[in-house]
Design a protein around this motif. Structure first.
Motif, mmCIF file in Angstrom:
data_model
loop_
_atom_site.group_PDB
_atom_site.id
_atom_site.type_symbol
_atom_site.label_atom_id
_atom_site.label_comp_id
_atom_site.label_asym_id
_atom_site.label_seq_id
_atom_site.Cartn_x
_atom_site.Cartn_y
_atom_site.Cartn_z
ATOM 1 N N ALA A 16 -7.214 11.723 6.782
ATOM 2 C CA ALA A 16 -6.954 10.476 7.477
ATOM 3 C C ALA A 16 -8.255 9.766 7.806
ATOM 4 O O ALA A 16 -8.342 8.548 7.818
ATOM 5 N N SER A 18 -10.969 9.841 6.079
ATOM 6 C CA SER A 18 -11.857 9.817 4.931
ATOM 7 C C SER A 18 -12.373 8.419 4.608
ATOM 8 O O SER A 18 -13.212 8.254 3.738
ATOM 9 N N LYS A 20 -11.178 5.690 3.091
ATOM 10 C CA LYS A 20 -11.082 5.217 1.715
ATOM 11 C C LYS A 20 -10.704 3.736 1.678
ATOM 12 O O LYS A 20 -9.878 3.289 2.451
ATOM 13 N N THR A 146 -2.995 7.388 -9.917
ATOM 14 C CA THR A 146 -2.720 6.815 -8.608
ATOM 15 C C THR A 146 -1.930 7.801 -7.749
ATOM 16 O O THR A 146 -1.513 8.850 -8.225
ATOM 17 N N GLY A 147 -1.731 7.433 -6.491
ATOM 18 C CA GLY A 147 -1.052 8.315 -5.544
ATOM 19 C C GLY A 147 0.458 8.246 -5.692
ATOM 20 O O GLY A 147 1.020 7.201 -5.986
ATOM 21 N N ILE A 178 2.142 9.191 4.635
ATOM 22 C CA ILE A 178 1.114 9.233 3.593
ATOM 23 C C ILE A 178 0.817 7.831 3.068
ATOM 24 O O ILE A 178 1.730 7.022 2.886
ATOM 25 N N TYR A 179 -0.475 7.561 2.873
ATOM 26 C CA TYR A 179 -0.914 6.271 2.336
ATOM 27 C C TYR A 179 -1.642 6.510 1.022
ATOM 28 O O TYR A 179 -2.275 7.543 0.834
ATOM 29 N N THR A 180 -1.581 5.531 0.135
ATOM 30 C CA THR A 180 -2.441 5.532 -1.049
ATOM 31 C C THR A 180 -3.428 4.394 -0.840
ATOM 32 O O THR A 180 -3.049 3.222 -0.916
ATOM 33 N N LEU A 181 -4.663 4.734 -0.533
ATOM 34 C CA LEU A 181 -5.596 3.693 -0.099
ATOM 35 C C LEU A 181 -6.474 3.137 -1.217
ATOM 36 O O LEU A 181 -6.832 1.970 -1.213
ATOM 37 N N ILE A 182 -6.856 3.994 -2.199
ATOM 38 C CA ILE A 182 -7.872 3.526 -3.144
ATOM 39 C C ILE A 182 -7.301 2.931 -4.432
ATOM 40 O O ILE A 182 -7.997 2.219 -5.133
ATOM 41 N N SER A 183 -6.051 3.245 -4.751
ATOM 42 C CA SER A 183 -5.545 2.825 -6.057
ATOM 43 C C SER A 183 -4.176 2.153 -5.948
ATOM 44 O O SER A 183 -3.523 2.204 -4.921
ATOM 45 N N PRO B 229 -5.973 10.423 -4.197
ATOM 46 C CA PRO B 229 -5.690 9.038 -3.821
ATOM 47 C C PRO B 229 -4.799 8.931 -2.583
ATOM 48 O O PRO B 229 -4.832 7.914 -1.899
ATOM 49 N N THR B 230 -4.025 9.976 -2.308
ATOM 50 C CA THR B 230 -3.159 9.881 -1.129
ATOM 51 C C THR B 230 -3.887 10.425 0.098
ATOM 52 O O THR B 230 -4.716 11.328 0.004
ATOM 53 N N VAL B 231 -3.562 9.828 1.225
ATOM 54 C CA VAL B 231 -4.198 10.175 2.490
ATOM 55 C C VAL B 231 -3.099 10.424 3.511
ATOM 56 O O VAL B 231 -2.191 9.610 3.657
ATOM 57 N N VAL B 232 -3.168 11.561 4.176
ATOM 58 C CA VAL B 232 -2.175 11.830 5.219
ATOM 59 C C VAL B 232 -2.660 11.202 6.515
ATOM 60 O O VAL B 232 -3.686 11.576 7.051
#
Lengths: 373, 283
Positions: A16, A18, A20, A146-147, A178-183, B229-232
């Motif tokens: 969390a 990190s 990104k 991707t996420g 959960i989020y996908t932040l970079i892609s 790519p996923t972030v908790v």
């Protein structure tokens, strides 16, 4: 297989924070897409549910909603699916029609969907967490790097416009967002019957954007040799029953499942169970209710001897009325049941069966003694 | 025939509890097991080996303690075990996990012969995503055969195989080629215990421990937290329903009375159901 070690709370803290940021090359990604799963031309109910959810997300983001239809013109064709997409709120339909897409195979479907994404750049891509959807989503997300968040129980967009995908984690004891932040796209799968079915609107046909599948049969290694349809309604009767009776470890022994079946027979319901019973071999896997089994939305769900881990909870939360029977008054199931009975399921099930039979008896000829055997 | 089986050590989720006050996982005393679905994959791999010859390598990614799971797999009859363990893998999501595992599978191929089939369970019981299998297949360009219920036949000469695959509305009979990745649906075969010989062999066999470099992974940015790519963002316990459950009164009542009260309460909230049950018989 799974998120290998990606979701322990300790890691969660690390990820969390990190910090990104979305890579620049993804900044022009717009719109919400829903993959429309077809079963011999018919739209899978989960795709309709996702259109409802996708519409809500698209409105929040102020963008368009698109249905993605991959299929063949043979048989029923793709026309009904396009109509359904618009009727349930899509502004646009992306269509790839090819004989190679007549039966599901990973290679051509992955190719078609990744090509569409690369060309039209959606920000969110939703698929049903069906055997098809999971097979396809895993391959597409890896190809696109991707996420992908599996089996979400809740979707939302936050203030920044990021997709917040919530799913059970850690064996179902907790939920995580959960989020996908970079892609991009931000991909998620959702199980059937987790989201409500939206209202059908008779909307005029919208814009259809058609693409060619740049592939020939010779390039595809795996061939569908035959397809055997499920004969009975065994598979679907749990998911579609108005009444479901579920049993858990509190039933104590495999022989006691009879009490569960007697009740189900009396009130005309389907029989299901929590995962430990499948693991013990007491019931077949297709009877399992919960995150890794069926998701149900019956009018009445009676849970007997089930403690109610989140894993089970997410599978039954859509039920209109949940009645829990458990000897442990602190069991988590009482946190989400509507009616709670603190009693031994073994003793209470026969009493409840009799009570139902008595209430129903004046109106029909069921005799209490005749039920089940 | 060389077969690689990817397994995962998971906490026995049936025994996990959440602390009622702090909402944290209470891990103390929770035993770890081989992901149950992976045991079906291992059994399927052993059956293929029994029928067509060759050897079975089990692979897992995890902390050093995951060695226990590999030892268990050896006692079931696997021939070789590889533990992929490195601090750089910590926090991997499914994309980063499939990246690391695919490199390890490739390295196993270099060292012990290219795998003809990679097996995994259909999903794990802690993550439940079913994403790592397809991820490995894509990265290694293997034919992806998920939710396989039966391996009908393998022709080692023509390198063709026929499998039955579970689909939403039926069973697909797929004809494909080696090499492929197969994820196995549960309940296909009874899981063998392994012989006494296997147990002795397992005790003597080394578990190969590979770090990122050993597996030939150059790009550490694609591993672990950084490669995910996923972030908790948030982990939380689900709150109770806003409206408290109606508890049936059981004091001074017989079970029959409580049951009658319960039915009354059910029908009061679901009049439609009452009409249905009382007018159309018991169906």
């Amino acid at each position: 297989m799974v998120a290998r070690k990606n979701e322990t709370p300790a890691n969660a803290v690390g990820r969390a924070s990190s910090g990104k940021k979305l890579l620049k090359c993804f900044e022009d990604h717009r719109h919400v897409w829903v993959f429309m799963e077809l079963e011999r031309g018919n739209v899978h109910p989960v795709s309709i549910e996702l259109l409802g959810e996708g519409r809500r997300l698209a409105d929040k983001l102020g963008v368009q909603l698109a249905g993605v239809i991959l299929g063949s013109s043979e048989g029923v064709g793709t026309k009904p699916a396009i109509e359904e997409a618009f009727a349930y709120g899509a502004d646009v339909a992306y269509l790839v029609e090819s004989p190679l897409l007549a039966n599901y195979r990973n290679e051509p479907f992955t190719k078609a969907l990744t090509d569409l994404v690369t060309t039209h750049k959606p920000e969110i891509l939703l698929l049903g967490a069906t055997t098809l959807g999971r097979d396809l989503a895993g391959a597409v997300a890896t190809t696109l790097q991707t996420g992908l968040t599996a089996d979400c129980t809740e979707l939302d967009v936050d203030g920044d416009g990021s997709l917040a995908a919530t799913r059970p984690t850690f064996g179902g004891s907790l939920l995580c967002t959960i989020y996908t932040l970079i892609s991009r796209p931000q991909m998620a799968t959702v199980r059937s019957r987790v989201m409500a079915t939206p209202q059908r609107a008779d909307k005029p046909i919208g814009r259809v954007i058609q693409h060619q599948l740049l592939m020939v049969e010779e390039e595809i290694v795996t061939k569908v040799f035959a397809f055997l349809c499920n004969s009975g309604s065994e598979q679907s009767d749990l998911a579609n029953s108005d009444i479901v009776v579920g049993g858990g470890l509190g039933l104590g022994a495999v022989g006691n499942l009879q009490y569960l079946r007697n009740l189900a027979t009396t009130i005309g319901g389907g029989v299901g169970c929590s995962r430990p019973l499948v693991q013990k071999g007491w019931m077949p896997a297709d009877r399992q209710i919960g995150q890794s089994g069926h998701t149900i939305r019956p009018k009445l769900y009676i849970a007997a001897g089930i403690s109610g881990a989140v894993q089970h909870r997410v599978g039954v939360e859509g039920a209109d009325l949940i009645v829990a029977i458990n000897l442990d008054q602190n069991a988590p199931i009482f946190d989400f049941a509507h009616i709670g009975v603190v009693a031994c399921a073994l003793e209470f099930l026969p009493a409840l069966t009799d009570a139902f039979a008595k209430r129903m008896a004046p109106h029909n000829s069921i005799k209490v003694m005749d039920r089940g055997s | 025939m060389h077969i690689v089986v990817c397994i995962k050590q998971v906490p026995d989720s049936a025994q996990i509890r959440v602390h009622p006050v702090t909402n944290t996982i209470m891990r103390q005393g929770v035993p770890t097991i081989i992901n149950p679905y992976d045991l079906f994959a291992l059994e399927e791999a052993l059956q293929v080996r029994d029928r067509y010859g060759g050897e079975v390598t089990v692979l897992t990614m995890g902390p050093p303690m995951a060695e226990q799971a590999l030892r268990k797999a050896l006692t079931h009859g696997a021939d070789r075990a590889v533990l992929l363990t490195d601090r750089h893998f910590a926090g991997s999501d499914t994309l980063a996990t499939s990246y690391a595992l695919s490199h390890a599978v490739a390295k196993i191929g270099e060292s012990y012969g290219a795998p003809d089939i990679v097996f995994t369970g259909k999903q794990t019981i802690d993550g439940d995503t079913a994403q790592v299998g397809p991820g490995i297949a894509k990265r290694l360009n293997l034919q992806q055969l998920t939710y396989v219920t039966k391996i009908v036949s393998i022709d080692p000469t023509s390198r063709e195989l026929m499998v039955e695959r579970h689909a939403e509305s039926g069973t697909q009979m797929l004809k494909s080629t080696l090499p492929c990745l197969i994820t196995v649906l549960e309940g296909v075969n009874a899981i063998r215990r392994g012989s006494l010989d296997d147990a002795f062999r397992a005790a003597r066999s080394p578990v190969l421990k590979w770090g990122a470099a050993d597996a030939g992974i150059g790009e550490l940015t694609k591993c672990g937290l950084r490669g995910s790519p996923t972030v908790v963002k948030r982990v939380f316990a689900p709150g109770p329903r806003a409206e408290k459950a109606m508890q049936m009164d059981i004091n001074d009542k017989t079970l029959a009375e409580v049951a009658a009260d319960t039915v009354t309460a059910i029908f009061a909230r679901q009049p439609v159901l009452e009409r249905k049950l009382t007018s159309h018989g018991n169906r």
